[in-house]
Structure formats: structure tokens, C-alpha cells
Design a protein around this motif. Structure first.
Motif, PDB file in Angstrom:
ATOM      1  N   GLY A   1      25.620  50.895  36.363  1.00 19.18           N
ATOM      2  CA  GLY A   1      24.428  51.607  36.794  1.00 19.18           C
ATOM      3  C   GLY A   1      24.141  51.411  38.272  1.00 19.18           C
ATOM      4  O   GLY A   1      23.779  52.356  38.985  1.00 19.18           O
ATOM      5  N   VAL A   2      24.304  50.185  38.764  1.00 20.35           N
ATOM      6  CA  VAL A   2      24.120  49.925  40.191  1.00 20.35           C
ATOM      7  C   VAL A   2      25.136  50.732  40.998  1.00 20.35           C
ATOM      8  O   VAL A   2      24.808  51.285  42.067  1.00 20.35           O
ATOM      9  CB  VAL A   2      24.260  48.415  40.490  1.00 20.35           C
ATOM     10  CG1 VAL A   2      24.305  48.168  41.995  1.00 20.35           C
ATOM     11  CG2 VAL A   2      23.099  47.643  39.871  1.00 20.35           C
ATOM     12  N   GLY A   3      26.366  50.843  40.494  1.00 18.65           N
ATOM     13  CA  GLY A   3      27.372  51.640  41.183  1.00 18.65           C
ATOM     14  C   GLY A   3      26.995  53.106  41.267  1.00 18.65           C
ATOM     15  O   GLY A   3      27.185  53.757  42.304  1.00 18.65           O
TER      16      GLY A   3
ATOM     17  N   LYS B   1      17.326  36.015  44.146  1.00 13.75           N
ATOM     18  CA  LYS B   1      17.294  37.292  44.835  1.00 13.75           C
ATOM     19  C   LYS B   1      18.543  37.489  45.688  1.00 13.75           C
ATOM     20  O   LYS B   1      19.061  36.549  46.289  1.00 13.75           O
ATOM     21  CB  LYS B   1      16.050  37.377  45.723  1.00 13.75           C
ATOM     22  CG  LYS B   1      14.728  37.337  44.962  1.00 13.75           C
ATOM     23  CD  LYS B   1      14.518  38.602  44.153  1.00 13.75           C
ATOM     24  CE  LYS B   1      13.135  38.609  43.496  1.00 13.75           C
ATOM     25  NZ  LYS B   1      12.877  39.849  42.744  1.00 13.75           N
ATOM     26  N   ALA B   2      19.018  38.716  45.740  1.00 18.15           N
ATOM     27  CA  ALA B   2      20.210  39.050  46.518  1.00 18.15           C
ATOM     28  C   ALA B   2      19.813  39.541  47.899  1.00 18.15           C
ATOM     29  O   ALA B   2      18.804  40.231  48.070  1.00 18.15           O
ATOM     30  CB  ALA B   2      21.017  40.130  45.806  1.00 18.15           C
ATOM     31  N   THR B   3      20.615  39.177  48.895  1.00 22.71           N
ATOM     32  CA  THR B   3      20.460  39.697  50.248  1.00 22.71           C
ATOM     33  C   THR B   3      21.769  40.357  50.657  1.00 22.71           C
ATOM     34  O   THR B   3      22.604  40.652  49.807  1.00 22.71           O
ATOM     35  CB  THR B   3      20.098  38.554  51.221  1.00 22.71           C
ATOM     36  OG1 THR B   3      21.131  37.561  51.181  1.00 22.71           O
ATOM     37  CG2 THR B   3      18.777  37.906  50.829  1.00 22.71           C
ATOM     38  N   ASP B   4      21.991  40.587  51.935  1.00 18.52           N
ATOM     39  CA  ASP B   4      23.211  41.226  52.390  1.00 18.52           C
ATOM     40  C   ASP B   4      24.401  40.308  52.171  1.00 18.52           C
ATOM     41  O   ASP B   4      24.754  39.503  53.022  1.00 18.52           O
ATOM     42  CB  ASP B   4      23.110  41.597  53.865  1.00 18.52           C
ATOM     43  CG  ASP B   4      22.097  42.716  54.091  1.00 18.52           C
ATOM     44  OD1 ASP B   4      21.704  43.356  53.113  1.00 18.52           O
ATOM     45  OD2 ASP B   4      21.707  42.925  55.260  1.00 18.52           O
ATOM     46  N   LEU B   5      25.001  40.436  50.956  1.00 16.46           N
ATOM     47  CA  LEU B   5      26.185  39.670  50.598  1.00 16.46           C
ATOM     48  C   LEU B   5      25.954  38.171  50.659  1.00 16.46           C
ATOM     49  O   LEU B   5      26.871  37.390  50.878  1.00 16.46           O
ATOM     50  CB  LEU B   5      27.376  40.067  51.497  1.00 16.46           C
ATOM     51  CG  LEU B   5      27.742  41.561  51.447  1.00 16.46           C
ATOM     52  CD1 LEU B   5      28.901  41.843  52.390  1.00 16.46           C
ATOM     53  CD2 LEU B   5      28.077  41.999  50.054  1.00 16.46           C
TER      54      LEU B   5
ATOM     55  N   ALA C   1      21.602  50.848  54.661  1.00 21.36           N
ATOM     56  CA  ALA C   1      21.151  49.469  54.869  1.00 21.36           C
ATOM     57  C   ALA C   1      21.021  48.709  53.559  1.00 21.36           C
ATOM     58  O   ALA C   1      21.072  47.469  53.540  1.00 21.36           O
ATOM     59  CB  ALA C   1      19.807  49.461  55.604  1.00 21.36           C
ATOM     60  N   ASP C   2      20.850  49.440  52.449  1.00 24.96           N
ATOM     61  CA  ASP C   2      20.635  48.785  51.152  1.00 24.96           C
ATOM     62  C   ASP C   2      21.913  48.622  50.336  1.00 24.96           C
ATOM     63  O   ASP C   2      21.932  47.879  49.358  1.00 24.96           O
ATOM     64  CB  ASP C   2      19.619  49.581  50.326  1.00 24.96           C
ATOM     65  CG  ASP C   2      18.221  49.530  50.905  1.00 24.96           C
ATOM     66  OD1 ASP C   2      17.887  48.507  51.527  1.00 24.96           O
ATOM     67  OD2 ASP C   2      17.470  50.506  50.735  1.00 24.96           O
ATOM     68  N   LYS C   3      22.956  49.326  50.709  1.00 26.54           N
ATOM     69  CA  LYS C   3      24.167  49.328  49.879  1.00 26.54           C
ATOM     70  C   LYS C   3      24.778  47.933  49.759  1.00 26.54           C
ATOM     71  O   LYS C   3      25.215  47.524  48.678  1.00 26.54           O
ATOM     72  CB  LYS C   3      25.182  50.317  50.437  1.00 26.54           C
ATOM     73  CG  LYS C   3      24.838  51.780  50.161  1.00 26.54           C
ATOM     74  CD  LYS C   3      25.922  52.696  50.692  1.00 26.54           C
ATOM     75  CE  LYS C   3      25.739  54.135  50.213  1.00 26.54           C
ATOM     76  NZ  LYS C   3      24.516  54.764  50.700  1.00 26.54           N
ATOM     77  N   ASP C   4      24.823  47.191  50.871  1.00 24.24           N
ATOM     78  CA  ASP C   4      25.400  45.845  50.808  1.00 24.24           C
ATOM     79  C   ASP C   4      24.590  44.929  49.901  1.00 24.24           C
ATOM     80  O   ASP C   4      25.147  44.099  49.181  1.00 24.24           O
ATOM     81  CB  ASP C   4      25.485  45.241  52.213  1.00 24.24           C
ATOM     82  CG  ASP C   4      26.677  45.771  52.996  1.00 24.24           C
ATOM     83  OD1 ASP C   4      27.572  46.374  52.376  1.00 24.24           O
ATOM     84  OD2 ASP C   4      26.704  45.595  54.222  1.00 24.24           O
ATOM     85  N   THR C   5      23.272  45.073  49.944  1.00 26.96           N
ATOM     86  CA  THR C   5      22.430  44.252  49.078  1.00 26.96           C
ATOM     87  C   THR C   5      22.663  44.584  47.613  1.00 26.96           C
ATOM     88  O   THR C   5      22.716  43.696  46.753  1.00 26.96           O
ATOM     89  CB  THR C   5      20.945  44.449  49.421  1.00 26.96           C
ATOM     90  OG1 THR C   5      20.743  44.179  50.811  1.00 26.96           O
ATOM     91  CG2 THR C   5      20.067  43.525  48.594  1.00 26.96           C
ATOM     92  N   MET C   6      22.816  45.867  47.305  1.00 27.66           N
ATOM     93  CA  MET C   6      23.084  46.281  45.923  1.00 27.66           C
ATOM     94  C   MET C   6      24.420  45.726  45.436  1.00 27.66           C
ATOM     95  O   MET C   6      24.522  45.222  44.307  1.00 27.66           O
ATOM     96  CB  MET C   6      23.059  47.805  45.828  1.00 27.66           C
ATOM     97  CG  MET C   6      21.689  48.415  46.087  1.00 27.66           C
ATOM     98  SD  MET C   6      21.712  50.223  46.172  1.00 27.66           S
ATOM     99  CE  MET C   6      22.100  50.652  44.478  1.00 27.66           C
ATOM    100  N   ILE C   7      25.435  45.812  46.300  1.00 31.49           N
ATOM    101  CA  ILE C   7      26.735  45.262  45.927  1.00 31.49           C
ATOM    102  C   ILE C   7      26.649  43.748  45.764  1.00 31.49           C
ATOM    103  O   ILE C   7      27.236  43.156  44.847  1.00 31.49           O
ATOM    104  CB  ILE C   7      27.793  45.634  46.979  1.00 31.49           C
ATOM    105  CG1 ILE C   7      28.036  47.146  46.979  1.00 31.49           C
ATOM    106  CG2 ILE C   7      29.094  44.885  46.728  1.00 31.49           C
ATOM    107  CD1 ILE C   7      28.624  47.688  45.710  1.00 31.49           C
ATOM    108  N   ALA C   8      25.891  43.093  46.653  1.00 32.81           N
ATOM    109  CA  ALA C   8      25.738  41.641  46.566  1.00 32.81           C
ATOM    110  C   ALA C   8      25.074  41.223  45.258  1.00 32.81           C
ATOM    111  O   ALA C   8      25.364  40.151  44.720  1.00 32.81           O
ATOM    112  CB  ALA C   8      24.924  41.128  47.757  1.00 32.81           C
ATOM    113  N   SER C   9      24.187  42.066  44.731  1.00 30.71           N
ATOM    114  CA  SER C   9      23.454  41.711  43.511  1.00 30.71           C
ATOM    115  C   SER C   9      24.365  41.650  42.292  1.00 30.71           C
ATOM    116  O   SER C   9      24.054  40.967  41.308  1.00 30.71           O
ATOM    117  CB  SER C   9      22.318  42.704  43.260  1.00 30.71           C
ATOM    118  OG  SER C   9      22.812  43.953  42.800  1.00 30.71           O
TER     119      SER C   9
END
Length: 340
Positions: A35-37, A333-337, A46-54
Motif C-alpha cells: 500500500g505504501v508503494g 517514527k520514520a525520517t529520511d532513511l 520530499a516525502d518519498k524517502d520518508t515513506m520508503i524509510a518507514s
């Protein structure tokens, strides 16, 4: 009449339970990262890296449950495995292509040059979408007993779209838990957008499954079953309403820094999937192919099942252990990777 006191009677039940647990855990865990993908395409750069990091520490291990579930089907119920995979050859192939594409894209997007990174993001999105839709297509065809009339195909397509929505709902709930700031707000909006389409999919399966089988219809709508089973749809509907109302209030709670209820959309959605799984399992039992092959007809010889059971007793706790360990280590919480 099957003698449940003999290994040939009770061992197929044990393997059915193990396979069911594996597939349920897969749908919830890999469902949210798929779903995140899919949601990645809607996010700002700007948010894509955070989503991948999560999902970074978890997504690969989540797919282990699919391997376990399919492996149990192949070894414990080879006859059913042959029938199911024969009828679902195309969507299974599409799913595998999607999983491979997203796996490659996940690794390459980190190492790619800046002007190539958007292409790998699109590949990750496309692979996630293809895998999710293919799984829904398989579910729709499976429920209708592998019939390929126009209605059955249309139903499978609708289920495919709704399962994509359900995975997006899980993914949005995951992001609500794992992120902060504007991305968390966007995740709340995505969750609201996908909530009721997920409900349409569950309702469609709930209506069509009794319709295709008189046996299933009688299991649900004869007395006293209809009364005893009423809590399943009623609790499911109540969870949809609770999640919807909470998602409407969450932006105001977010504005004042109240993050205490951030876990509810994800956990509530996971419980909805659990109830839907219980309802479907009750409908189909004891058949692995609707009204055609039951678990005892499909099972391997008791001697083979005993050997497989020894392996399952070792493998299942190992997978469960490292899954729990990974989630415990990388919780927060996830941040940029990065994680904190």
C-alpha cells in the motif's frame, strides 16, 4: 466420515491452520508495504524517502510469509496446489513480476543518480500496484470457483481494485503511525479516500460467496447460524464507522500535537482484514477448491505430513521470532532513511 483421531484426519487440519495463519499475516504485513508503494505516486518528492524509510527494515521479511504459505500449500496439499496454480497461472505470473520489479526498484532507487531516481520510484509504484491487483484478481477468481464467465471476470477485477484500496488503507494507517508533520496529514486523507472502497470489496465478496454455492449459503443463513455469525459483519461495519469518524477528527488532533490515537486506523484495518479472513475461511471450510476438493482429498500421505510438520515447527517460530525482533528494533517514527 473422516476419523479425526487418526493422523490422516487431524494433520490436514493442522496444516490448514498453519497455511491460513501464514497467508493472513502476509496480507496484513506485506499489504501495508504494498500500500505504501502504491501511495508513493501521490506523495511529494520530499516525502518519498520518508515513506520508503518507514517500510525499509520490514518489507523484504514480510514477503517470507507468502513463501511459507505457498510452500505449505505445495507440500501439504499438492493436489489443490496443482489445481489452484493451473487456474491462476497468469495472475500469479503477474504478481511475481510485480514483486520482482518493486524489489529491484527498492534497491536501485537508493543508488541511482538524481535524474534516474524518479524512474525507480515509478517502477516501485508500478510493481506494488501490479502485485496488489494480481492478488485481488486471484482472490476474486478463487471465490467464484475458477469460473470464467463475464460476470466472474468482472467480479475478479472489482475485487482486484478493492484489494489495492485495502492495501492503500493499511499503508496509510502505517504512515499515520510512523510519520509526523505534513506527510502524516496526507496519510489521513489517503486513508479516508480508500476506507469505503475497501468496504465495497468486503461486501462484494460477502455477497457473491454464498451466491456461488448453496452449501455456503446454508452455512450462513440457516438458523441458528445467522444469529451466531451476525457479530462478524456487525463488528466489521462498526470498525469502518469508528475509523471513519476518527480520521475526520485526526487533523484537528494533529494540529494540537495529539498523536495518541495514531495507531487506531492501522490496527482497526488489520482487525477488519482478520474478520474478513475468518468469514471467508468459515465459508470455504473444509474445501480448498470451492465444493470440489476438500483438505483430506488434497492432503499428502500422513507419513509425508509428519516430516513436513517437523520442518514447520522449526521454521514457523523462527520466522515469527525475527519478524517480532525486527519490528521491535526499528519501531518508532520514520525520517529520511533514518529512525529514532
Amino acid at each position: 466420515m473422516t476419523d479425526l483421531t487418526q493422523p490422516a484426519g487431524w494433520m490436514p487440519l493442522v496444516f490448514l491452520a498453519l497455511m491460513g495463519i501464514s497467508m493472513l499475516v502476509y496480507v496484513i504485513l506485506d499489504g501495508y508495504d504494498l500500500g505504501v508503494g502504491v501511495l508513493l505516486r501521490r506523495a511529494d518528492d520530499a516525502d518519498k524517502d520518508t515513506m520508503i524509510a518507514s517500510i525499509g527494515p520490514f518489507w523484504d521479511a514480510n514477503e517470507t510469509w507468502l513463501v511459507l504459505g505457498v510452500g505449505l500449500l505445495l507440500t501439504a496439499f499438492p493436489i489443490a496446489h496443482g489445481v489452484i496454480l493451473t487456474h491462476l497461472y497468469l495472475p500469479v505470473a503477474l504478481m511475481l513480476v510485480g514483486l520482482i520489479v518493486r524489489g529491484v526498484a527498492f534497491d536501485f532507487r537508493v543508488k541511482a543518480r538524481a535524474h534516474h531516481k524518479p524512474w525507480w520510484n515509478r517502477a516501485f509504484y508500478g510493481g506494488s500496484l501490479l502485485a496488489s491487483f494480481s492478488q485481488g484478481l486471484m482472490l476474486g477468481l478463487y471465490v467464484t470457483g475458477f469460473q470464467y464467465e463475464w460476470f466472474d471476470i468482472a467480479f475478479a477485477v472489482v475485487v482486484g481494485l478493492c484489494l489495492v484500496s485495502g492495501y492503500c488503507l493499511l499503508g496509510a494507517g502505517w504512515l499515520i503511525m510512523k510519520t509526523v508533520g505534513p506527510l502524516q496529514l496526507r496519510a489521513m486523507h489517503w486513508a479516508r479516500r480508500t476506507l469505503w472502497l475497501t468496504g465495497v470489496g468486503i461486501a462484494a465478496i460477502s455477497l457473491v460467496t454464498p451466491w456461488v454455492s448453496e452449501r455456503i449459503f446454508d452455512k450462513w443463513f440457516s438458523l441458528p447460524n445467522i444469529i451466531l455469525l451476525a457479530p462478524i459483519p456487525l463488528v466489521t461495519l462498526a470498525l469502518f464507522v469508528i475509523i471513519d469518524r476518527l480520521l475526520r477528527r485526526m487533523p484537528a488532533m494533529h494540529a494540537v500535537g495529539n498523536d495518541h490515537w495514531a495507531w487506531v486506523p492501522f490496527v482497526g484495518t488489520a482487525v477488519i482484514f482478520l474478520l474478513a479472513f475468518i468469514g471467508l475461511a468459515y465459508s470455504l471450510f473444509p474445501y480448498l477448491v470451492v465444493d470440489r476438493i476438500d483438505i483430506w482429498q488434497a492432503a499428502s500421505a500422513p507419513e509425508s505430513l509428519m516430516v513436513i510438520l517437523i520442518g514447520a515447527v522449526i521454521v514457523l517460530p523462527t520466522i515469527l521470532g525475527y519478524t517480532i525482533y525486527a519490528y521491535r528494533v526499528f519501531w518508532g517514527k520514520a525520517t529520511d532513511l533514518q529512525y529514532y
